[in-house]
Design an enzyme around this catalytic site. Structure first.
Site, PDB file in Angstrom:
ATOM      1  N   HIS A  21       0.814  -1.217   0.000  1.00  0.00           N
ATOM      2  CA  HIS A  21       0.000   0.000   0.000  1.00  0.00           C
ATOM      3  C   HIS A  21       0.848   1.268   0.000  1.00  0.00           C
ATOM      4  CE1 HIS A  21       0.060   0.027   4.576  1.00  0.00           C
ATOM      5  NE2 HIS A  21       0.108   1.318   4.346  1.00  0.00           N
TER       6      HIS A  21
ATOM      7  N   ASP B 143       0.177  -7.414   1.619  1.00  0.00           N
ATOM      8  CA  ASP B 143       0.609  -6.023   1.782  1.00  0.00           C
ATOM      9  C   ASP B 143       2.130  -5.900   1.851  1.00  0.00           C
ATOM     10  OD1 ASP B 143       0.353  -3.307   1.918  1.00  0.00           O
ATOM     11  OD2 ASP B 143      -0.139  -3.235   4.049  1.00  0.00           O
TER      12      ASP B 143
ATOM     13  N   GLY C 156       2.984   6.768   7.582  1.00  0.00           N
ATOM     14  CA  GLY C 156       4.355   7.082   7.168  1.00  0.00           C
ATOM     15  C   GLY C 156       5.329   6.019   7.646  1.00  0.00           C
ATOM     16  N   ASN C 157       4.986   5.359   8.756  1.00  0.00           N
ATOM     17  CA  ASN C 157       5.783   4.219   9.222  1.00  0.00           C
ATOM     18  C   ASN C 157       5.564   2.993   8.332  1.00  0.00           C
ATOM     19  OD1 ASN C 157       5.740   5.378  12.407  1.00  0.00           O
ATOM     20  ND2 ASN C 157       7.517   4.185  11.774  1.00  0.00           N
ATOM     21  N   SER C 158       4.495   3.001   7.586  1.00  0.00           N
ATOM     22  CA  SER C 158       4.138   1.833   6.778  1.00  0.00           C
ATOM     23  C   SER C 158       5.287   1.387   5.895  1.00  0.00           C
ATOM     24  CB  SER C 158       2.926   2.146   5.896  1.00  0.00           C
ATOM     25  OG  SER C 158       1.753   2.045   6.635  1.00  0.00           O
TER      26      SER C 158
ATOM     27  N   LEU D 128      -6.768 -23.328   0.887  1.00  0.00           N
ATOM     28  CA  LEU D 128      -6.781 -24.791   0.891  1.00  0.00           C
ATOM     29  C   LEU D 128      -7.818 -25.327  -0.085  1.00  0.00           C
ATOM     30  CD1 LEU D 128      -5.767 -27.392   2.311  1.00  0.00           C
ATOM     31  CD2 LEU D 128      -7.479 -26.990   4.081  1.00  0.00           C
ATOM     32  N   GLY D 129      -8.790 -24.486  -0.420  1.00  0.00           N
ATOM     33  CA  GLY D 129      -9.930 -24.973  -1.191  1.00  0.00           C
ATOM     34  C   GLY D 129     -10.946 -25.606  -0.270  1.00  0.00           C
TER      35      GLY D 129
END
Lengths: 624, 359
Positions: free
Chosen positions: A98, A129, A209-211, A268-269
């Site tokens: 992101h 992510d 901003g730490n992301s 896993l389905g």
């Protein structure tokens, strides 16, 4: 388009909230009355214990080391940004999807030395992510070693570093300290993206901003990538509840991310639920899933998955969420008092085009929400392709437009990929290791003599025009027209899943290579454990490189041990959603001047079809 | 009084303790031995913690909170809130679930005691141990904030320092709570949704206090992070546990009124002449009196603006919504008795009033 969490235009809003935070601190001061006790001030001539001085020195050293590897990520043109961390001296760095999805394919990265470097996108994992980027211009970048996040315990100290509120104009990272508040946390995805499974919770301050920035343990090893927090009514600022993607999950995806692809997570389905008696049971299962073909059924009790014992639905979601699509992982289930151990090929969470559209739509990803109800994200249709069949889609303007020349040189747009350049790089790397000793001549036919036990023999003739397998029961042949090759739907000999076609593909791959086999791409690292009977707890230590090729309408997979340069497994899929014919190679020995596997086990489904002991392999001169 | 004295006595020692604790914290970050000490602290506290689930579940109205065991027989100390209003389920640290009964509550300190039947040998905090804490004391807060932990997953732990030990300067418009006693003000963001009822412990795992509800200063829009010291709630909690006849409030508030039929012509706030504060959060807005109609029965009875309504005909009231609901069980012509908390120049008074409706 910059995404909502990180765009600079939001900074003003964050700043106003920061003021509120200061107000809180001020309140705490004002609340003191005359009865309030205050902290003791140190008396003069205090002897500071050596252990304390040592600890302080260690911490200073760790922070200095760790901050050098921390990256401030900016979209070119300053439209937003986030954080990242360097993990190799040649510039590979981790961040959040992101963050990079808002920054574009080329970005700029600042380090604590105050210098700004150009960087390019490498691979993305939109569901997890995670993004892998590469900083350019040096081969001696400072980098941080990756730790073992499974060793974290509640209460352990940790550092978060990054660029909260994009404060740093000199790129020097902000350091915040806290403890590990929770481990094995599950945070629901937004739609089908941004699922934080088995993540780390910390009270170290994590703000917008730490992301993408690193969470370090006390030794300065990366144990997580900070990406989200619980916020709700107090605005998007830290409330002491931040979440980091565990580095152990990212390690499983590292090969996939280096492939330059848009990678998917696994399902896993099958769906599970915790029953009244506290057991985790299968409540739904797709009959085109590998789990179903391996024998898993409705109402079976799930005991262990991916090397972990499963006691709750959340525990299953945590385990499942850390695996890439296409991995083969151990599963233990119980039925009528009997326990069964199987290995299951995991399907993708998304359909073939669904993930590409979501990831490349250049829309800001949805904001994570707290909870979306029950499901485990299973919406699978069994499509097991990675979408490299399409012709490269040329956007109206070249994707490299506006990129500095040295960035454009390492970027290639292609549908299904974040950056196809890196897939080619990995294909060539694997092929280089495979053919390190001596490359086989293209078009050269092979003749193989083998024993199959009980004094019986077999022979194989493999060439560009087909394959012939002689067994005691008779000959089986596959003829291929080199001009219009068709090898799909070849199931012979009966019960093998397509051994003749698999042998044909083996020779074609080894002789013609990654450039000549057909449409080929590098998938990433996958565990070999399902093929070699490794103990379930150590299956993740058996990673090998996987190349996927398409030729004559069929898909083949080639598993290469890059350490030894040996081809370990060939899989031929006669049909989609069917078990492949597996050739499992072992005991490499020199024959006629090159290393050949002296044992080839052929498996189909749950059965070993035949084991061949190779006695002689002759490679003839290349045919014209 | 015994415990209050004990508390005061220990304050003199606490300065030394705080200084030592500060040294340990600094030293703790790097040394493996210290790191594992912290893990041991966590391991020791976790089995005493519970996750509580009950009413709520609507937007911004969480249906969960935290609590901890205070007796081997299964008494749980937690914060009194709407979550406990109806059926309450308690999740133990090992994932086992129990239906809990509400033993009693104290609406002033806003504590509640729950009881589960899970055998007689449960790990628990000892409320008679009341270690001292002062500004500067390192603390660890255990709670299920944001309901991050489910099933057998351990609750979250946060670390911080006591910023101040002070009296909560609560009054309407600043902090909406009837509690005006002592609190530990914390520098960590501990009081999040679901954290109320969590445990505050010191380095040795001793219970220092209970995390309070989320509290926002309406004047500055800042949120307070705080805990109620054990000493401030000990006597009330022990009274509820030890004395089955302890009656700070009638517990049958759930039964009376709602159990019987609604009045055909019910009482309304309008008829009494009471205007309560606007409902900011449904079911969780404390019933403060916003205004009194001129010449109304409420004015005649002596009700004042800013009074906090605690009881209506002997039933505890903790929200504007509940006040309106309870009135529906009272006939429009019946006399109503109301108990309020009134702030009289920094001092709280509990005042009983009788309102006689006009005919």
């Amino acid at each position: 388009m910059a995404n909502g969490i990180h765009s600079l235009r939001n900074i003003a809003r964050f700043a106003s909230v920061a003021v509120v935070l200061s107000a809180t601190a001020a309140f705490a001061g004002a609340a003191q009355d005359d009865q309030t006790t205050t902290a003791a001030t140190s008396a003069p001539d205090v002897q500071v214990p050596q252990a304390l001085l040592d600890a302080q020195a260690h911490r200073v050293e760790v922070v200095a080391r760790a901050r050098a590897a921390t990256v401030a990520v900016f979209a070119t043109g300053g439209r937003g940004g986030g954080s990242g961390v360097l993990i190799s001296p040649d510039g590979y760095a981790l961040s959040n999807f992101h963050v990079t999805s808002g920054a574009g394919d080329a970005m700029q990265c600042g380090l604590s030395d105050g210098k700004l470097y150009d960087a390019v996108i490498v691979g993305i994992d939109p569901r997890g992510d995670v993004a892998l980027i590469k900083l350019l211009g040096r081969d001696d970048f400072p980098f941080a070693p990756m730790g073992d996040s499974d060793q974290l315990r509640l209460g352990d100290g940790c550092y978060a570093m990054g660029n909260p509120f994009l404060l740093a104009t000199d790129f020097a990272p902000t350091v915040t300290y806290g403890i590990v508040s929770g481990i094995h946390r599950y945070q629901y995805p937004a739609g089908t993206l941004l699922e934080y499974a088995d993540c780390i919770q910390t009270d170290a301050s994590i703000n917008p901003g730490n992301s993408g920035g690193p969470l370090f343990n006390n030794e300065g090893e990366v144990v997580g990538i900070n990406g989200r927090g619980s916020f709700e009514k107090r605005g998007r600022v830290n409330v002491g509840v931040g979440y980091a993607i565990s580095i152990n999950q990212i390690k499983k995806f590292m090969g996939y991310l280096r492939s330059g692809r848009i990678v998917d997570h696994a399902t896993l389905g099958a769906a599970v639920a915790t029953s009244e008696d506290g057991r985790v049971r299968i409540t739904q299962i797709l009959d085109n899933s590998d789990a179903y073909r391996r024998g898993l059924r409705y109402d079976d009790e799930l005991v262990a998955f991916g090397g972990r014992s499963i006691n709750t639905t959340n525990g299953f979601k945590n385990a499942l969420g850390t695996f890439p699509k296409g991995w083969r992982v151990p599963l233990t289930f119980r039925r009528d008092g009997e326990t069964y151990d199987i290995y299951v090929r995991l399907m993708g969470v998304h359909r073939k085009d669904e993930l590409i559209e979501k990831a490349q739509g250049r829309e800001p990803p949805p904001k994570p929400k707290e909870d979306d109800g029950d499901g485990d994200g299973d919406n699978d249709d069994g499509d097991d392709e990675d979408g490299n069949e399409e012709e490269p889609q040329q956007p109206a303007t070249p994707a490299t437009q506006g990129m500095p020349a040295h960035v454009a040189k390492v970027f290639e747009a292609r549908r299904g990929y974040a950056n196809y350049y890196f897939n080619q790089l990995e294909q060539q790397r694997v092929w280089g290791q495979l053919s390190a000793s001596d490359e086989l001549q293209p078009n050269a036919p092979w003749t193989i003599e083998a024993e199959i036990g009980g004094g019986l023999t077999s022979s194989m003739e493999l060439s560009t025009t087909g394959a012939k397998l002689s067994l005691p029961g008779g000959d089986v042949e596959l003829n291929v027209d080199p001009e219009r090759p068709v090898i799909s739907n070849s199931m012979e000999p009966l019960g093998s899943g397509g051994l003749v076609a698999a042998l044909y593909c083996w020779r074609r791959f080894m002789s013609e290579g990654v450039d000549g086999f057909g449409l080929m791409y590098y998938q990433g690292e996958v565990p070999l454990a399902g093929y070699i009977n490794a103990p379930p707890h150590s299956f993740q230590e058996t990673l090998v490189d996987c190349l996927v090729g398409e030729h004559g309408g069929a898909e083949c997979r080639f598993y290469v041990d890059s350490g030894s340069g040996e081809l370990r497994v060939v899989e031929y899929f006669a049909e989609k959603d069917m078990d492949p014919c597996e050739l499992i190679f072992s005991n490499y020995q020199q024959m006629n001047g090159r290393a050949w596997p002296t044992q080839v086990e052929v498996r189909f489904g749950n059965q070993t079809y035949q084991t061949f002991t190779l006695k002689d392999v002759k490679v003839a001169a290349a045919a014209e | 009084m015994r415990n209050v004295r004990k508390y005061r006595f220990r304050i003199s020692q606490s300065l030394t303790i705080a200084a030592v604790a500060a040294v340990l914290v600094v030293g703790g970050s790097a040394k493996r031995a210290h790191a594992s000490d912290l893990s041991d602290l966590v391991d020791e506290v976790q089995p005493k913690m519970v996750k509580i689930f009950g009413s709520g579940g609507l937007r911004r109205l969480e249906n969960y909170q935290s609590g901890f065991l205070v007796t081997a027989e299964g008494h749980i100390l937690t914060a009194w809130s709407y979550v406990l209003e109806r059926q309450v389920t308690v999740h133990m640290f090992d994932g086992l679930r129990y239906q809990a009964t509400l033993v009693n509550i104290d609406p002033v300190s806003e504590i509640a005691i729950l009881k589960i039947d899970a055998g007689g040998n449960l790990p628990h905090f000892d409320l008679t141990e009341q270690p001292d804490a002062a500004a500067g004391t390192s603390i660890w807060a255990f709670s299920n904030l944001y309901n991050v932990a489910t099933g057998d997953e351990p609750v979250s732990v946060q670390q911080g320092v006591i910023s101040a030990v002070t009296n909560l300067n609560a009054r309407r418009g600043i902090f909406n709570t009837p509690y005006q006693g002592r609190v530990y003000v914390l520098d960590a963001v501990t009081n999040n949704p679901g954290a109320a009822g969590g445990a505050l412990v010191d380095r040795d795992g001793n219970l220092l206090g209970m995390l309070g509800k989320e509290m926002k200063n309406e004047g500055s829009s800042s949120w307070l992070n705080y805990a109620l010291p054990v000493a401030a709630i000990y006597e009330t909690a022990m009274s509820i546990i030890d004395d089955p006849n302890y009656t700070p409030v009638p517990v049958d508030h759930l039964a009376t009124g709602r159990g019987g039929p609604k009045a055909e012509f019910p009482m309304t706030l309008e008829r009494l002449g009471i205007v309560v504060v606007p409902e900011v959060i449904a079911a969780a807005t404390p019933p403060f009196v916003d205004d009194i109609r001129f010449n109304s029965p409420a004015q005649t009875a002596g009700l004042l603006r800013d009074d906090l309504i605690m009881f209506l005909n002997g039933n505890v009231i903790h929200s504007c919504e509940m006040l309106r609901e309870q009135l529906e069980y009272i006939d429009r012509d019946d006399t109503v008795s109301i108990t309020v908390i009134r702030d009289t120049g920094g001092r709280q008074e509990i005042i009983d009033l009788t309102i006689i409706p006009d005919f």
